[in-house]
Design a protein around this motif. Structure first.
Motif, PDB file in Angstrom:
ATOM      1  N   LEU A  85     -50.947 -75.416  46.750  1.00  0.00           N
ATOM      2  CA  LEU A  85     -50.910 -74.261  47.042  1.00  0.00           C
ATOM      3  C   LEU A  85     -52.021 -74.123  48.086  1.00  0.00           C
ATOM      4  N   ILE A  86     -51.407 -73.552  49.144  1.00  0.00           N
ATOM      5  CA  ILE A  86     -52.406 -73.078  50.739  1.00  0.00           C
ATOM      6  C   ILE A  86     -52.692 -71.574  50.237  1.00  0.00           C
ATOM      7  N   ALA A  87     -53.881 -71.404  50.347  1.00  0.00           N
ATOM      8  CA  ALA A  87     -54.317 -70.005  50.159  1.00  0.00           C
ATOM      9  C   ALA A  87     -55.407 -69.613  50.986  1.00  0.00           C
ATOM     10  N   GLU A  88     -55.789 -68.462  51.079  1.00  0.00           N
ATOM     11  CA  GLU A  88     -57.005 -67.914  51.860  1.00  0.00           C
ATOM     12  C   GLU A  88     -57.619 -67.079  50.796  1.00  0.00           C
ATOM     13  N   VAL A  89     -58.876 -67.436  50.505  1.00  0.00           N
ATOM     14  CA  VAL A  89     -59.647 -66.911  49.542  1.00  0.00           C
ATOM     15  C   VAL A  89     -61.224 -66.453  50.206  1.00  0.00           C
TER      16      VAL A  89
ATOM     17  N   ALA B 144     -46.638 -71.961  48.963  1.00  0.00           N
ATOM     18  CA  ALA B 144     -46.661 -72.717  47.646  1.00  0.00           C
ATOM     19  C   ALA B 144     -45.562 -73.814  47.629  1.00  0.00           C
ATOM     20  N   ASP B 145     -46.140 -75.069  48.033  1.00  0.00           N
ATOM     21  CA  ASP B 145     -45.061 -76.272  48.089  1.00  0.00           C
ATOM     22  C   ASP B 145     -44.649 -76.848  46.740  1.00  0.00           C
ATOM     23  N   ILE B 146     -43.320 -76.543  46.345  1.00  0.00           N
ATOM     24  CA  ILE B 146     -43.224 -76.648  44.863  1.00  0.00           C
ATOM     25  C   ILE B 146     -42.681 -78.056  44.831  1.00  0.00           C
ATOM     26  N   HIS B 147     -43.384 -78.976  44.109  1.00  0.00           N
ATOM     27  CA  HIS B 147     -42.874 -80.412  43.855  1.00  0.00           C
ATOM     28  C   HIS B 147     -41.889 -80.612  42.737  1.00  0.00           C
ATOM     29  N   GLU B 148     -42.368 -80.099  41.507  1.00  0.00           N
ATOM     30  CA  GLU B 148     -41.443 -80.092  40.491  1.00  0.00           C
ATOM     31  C   GLU B 148     -41.494 -78.948  39.726  1.00  0.00           C
TER      32      GLU B 148
ATOM     33  N   GLN C 248     -31.650 -71.332  36.087  1.00  0.00           N
ATOM     34  CA  GLN C 248     -31.525 -71.069  37.216  1.00  0.00           C
ATOM     35  C   GLN C 248     -31.995 -69.903  37.856  1.00  0.00           C
ATOM     36  N   GLU C 249     -31.600 -68.942  37.061  1.00  0.00           N
ATOM     37  CA  GLU C 249     -32.055 -67.669  37.414  1.00  0.00           C
ATOM     38  C   GLU C 249     -33.579 -67.488  37.401  1.00  0.00           C
ATOM     39  N   ILE C 250     -34.167 -68.006  36.578  1.00  0.00           N
ATOM     40  CA  ILE C 250     -35.516 -67.956  36.436  1.00  0.00           C
ATOM     41  C   ILE C 250     -36.582 -68.705  37.647  1.00  0.00           C
ATOM     42  N   ILE C 251     -35.665 -69.895  37.912  1.00  0.00           N
ATOM     43  CA  ILE C 251     -36.302 -70.896  39.176  1.00  0.00           C
ATOM     44  C   ILE C 251     -36.248 -70.122  40.150  1.00  0.00           C
ATOM     45  N   GLU C 252     -35.220 -69.207  40.389  1.00  0.00           N
ATOM     46  CA  GLU C 252     -35.031 -68.472  41.677  1.00  0.00           C
ATOM     47  C   GLU C 252     -35.781 -67.305  41.766  1.00  0.00           C
ATOM     48  N   LEU C 253     -35.905 -66.605  40.498  1.00  0.00           N
ATOM     49  CA  LEU C 253     -36.870 -65.495  40.614  1.00  0.00           C
ATOM     50  C   LEU C 253     -38.228 -66.231  40.806  1.00  0.00           C
ATOM     51  N   SER C 254     -38.611 -66.988  40.452  1.00  0.00           N
ATOM     52  CA  SER C 254     -40.003 -67.699  40.802  1.00  0.00           C
ATOM     53  C   SER C 254     -40.275 -67.912  42.095  1.00  0.00           C
ATOM     54  N   LYS C 255     -39.345 -68.559  42.813  1.00  0.00           N
ATOM     55  CA  LYS C 255     -39.144 -68.828  44.240  1.00  0.00           C
ATOM     56  C   LYS C 255     -39.303 -67.537  44.938  1.00  0.00           C
ATOM     57  N   THR C 256     -38.738 -66.642  44.547  1.00  0.00           N
ATOM     58  CA  THR C 256     -39.009 -65.141  45.165  1.00  0.00           C
ATOM     59  C   THR C 256     -40.289 -64.635  44.990  1.00  0.00           C
ATOM     60  N   LYS C 257     -40.832 -64.908  43.903  1.00  0.00           N
ATOM     61  CA  LYS C 257     -42.056 -64.336  43.457  1.00  0.00           C
ATOM     62  C   LYS C 257     -43.166 -64.836  44.639  1.00  0.00           C
ATOM     63  N   TRP C 258     -43.055 -66.452  44.812  1.00  0.00           N
ATOM     64  CA  TRP C 258     -44.057 -67.018  45.656  1.00  0.00           C
ATOM     65  C   TRP C 258     -44.055 -66.619  46.865  1.00  0.00           C
TER      66      TRP C 258
ATOM     67  N   THR D  50     -56.667 -75.390  50.037  1.00  0.00           N
ATOM     68  CA  THR D  50     -55.667 -76.141  49.346  1.00  0.00           C
ATOM     69  C   THR D  50     -55.898 -76.825  48.165  1.00  0.00           C
ATOM     70  N   ASN D  51     -55.060 -76.322  47.093  1.00  0.00           N
ATOM     71  CA  ASN D  51     -55.446 -77.156  45.659  1.00  0.00           C
ATOM     72  C   ASN D  51     -53.771 -77.626  45.190  1.00  0.00           C
ATOM     73  N   PRO D  52     -53.973 -78.598  44.385  1.00  0.00           N
ATOM     74  CA  PRO D  52     -52.874 -78.864  43.623  1.00  0.00           C
ATOM     75  C   PRO D  52     -53.005 -78.370  42.094  1.00  0.00           C
TER      76      PRO D  52
END
Length: 147
Positions: free
Chosen positions: A105-109, A83-87, A26-36, A115-117
C-alpha cells in the motif's frame, strides 16, 4: 436406473453449487478492487454506501467505525493512493465472504507518503441491498530486514 438418475442429479447439484460459489468469489474480488480504486480516488460517498453502518476498521494507529473512516478518507487524513495486490483469496461462509489480500500500500498519512506491505482482511456480508463491507483490517507484514 433410479440410482443412476439420483447420482447424476447429485453430481449436477454439486457442480452448480461449486460454480455458484466461484462466481460469488469473483464478484467479491471485483468488489474489493473497486473499493481500492474508490479509496485511491477519495470517493467517500461511494465508500459510505459500501460500508455497513456497523462496520469496523483496524489500522496500525487504532480502530474505529464507519463514520470516522469515511471522514478520514474525505478529509485526506489517510489517502490510499495505490494498493498493489499480490495475492487474493476468498472464502464464503453462508452469507459472509472473507477476502484476504496481500498488498503493498502506497498511502499519504499526515502529509507523508508511506509504503507498507500488508495482509488485509475484508469481511463482506450479503444483505438484501447487496454486499456490504463489515470489517477492514490491516496487518503489517514483516520483511526480512524488519526484525
Amino acid at each position: 436406473m433410479k440410482k443412476t438418475i439420483l447420482a447424476f442429479f447429485l453430481m449436477f447439484s454439486a457442480v452448480q453449487i461449486s460454480f455458484g460459489q466461484e462466481a460469488t468469489k469473483q464478484e467479491i474480488i471485483e468488489l474489493s478492487k473497486t473499493k481500492w480504486q474508490w479509496m485511491a480516488d477519495k470517493e467517500a460517498d461511494k465508500l459510505a454506501e459500501l460500508f455497513d453502518d456497523k462496520s469496523v476498521f483496524v489500522h496500525m494507529g487504532g480502530a474505529w467505525g464507519k463514520e470516522q473512516e469515511v471522514n478520514i478518507i474525505r478529509s485526506g487524513g489517510i489517502w490510499y493512493k495505490k494498493a498493489d495486490i499480490h495475492e487474493v483469496s476468498v472464502e464464503i461462509i453462508d452469507n459472509t465472504a472473507i477476502l484476504l489480500n496481500r498488498i503493498t500500500l502506497i498511502a499519504e498519512v499526515g502529509g507523508n507518503e508511506v509504503t507498507n506491505p500488508f495482509e488485509v482482511t475484508e469481511v463482506y456480508i450479503k444483505k438484501a441491498e447487496g454486499w456490504k463491507l463489515g470489517s477492514l483490517s490491516f496487518t503489517k507484514l514483516m520483511g526480512p530486514g524488519d526484525r
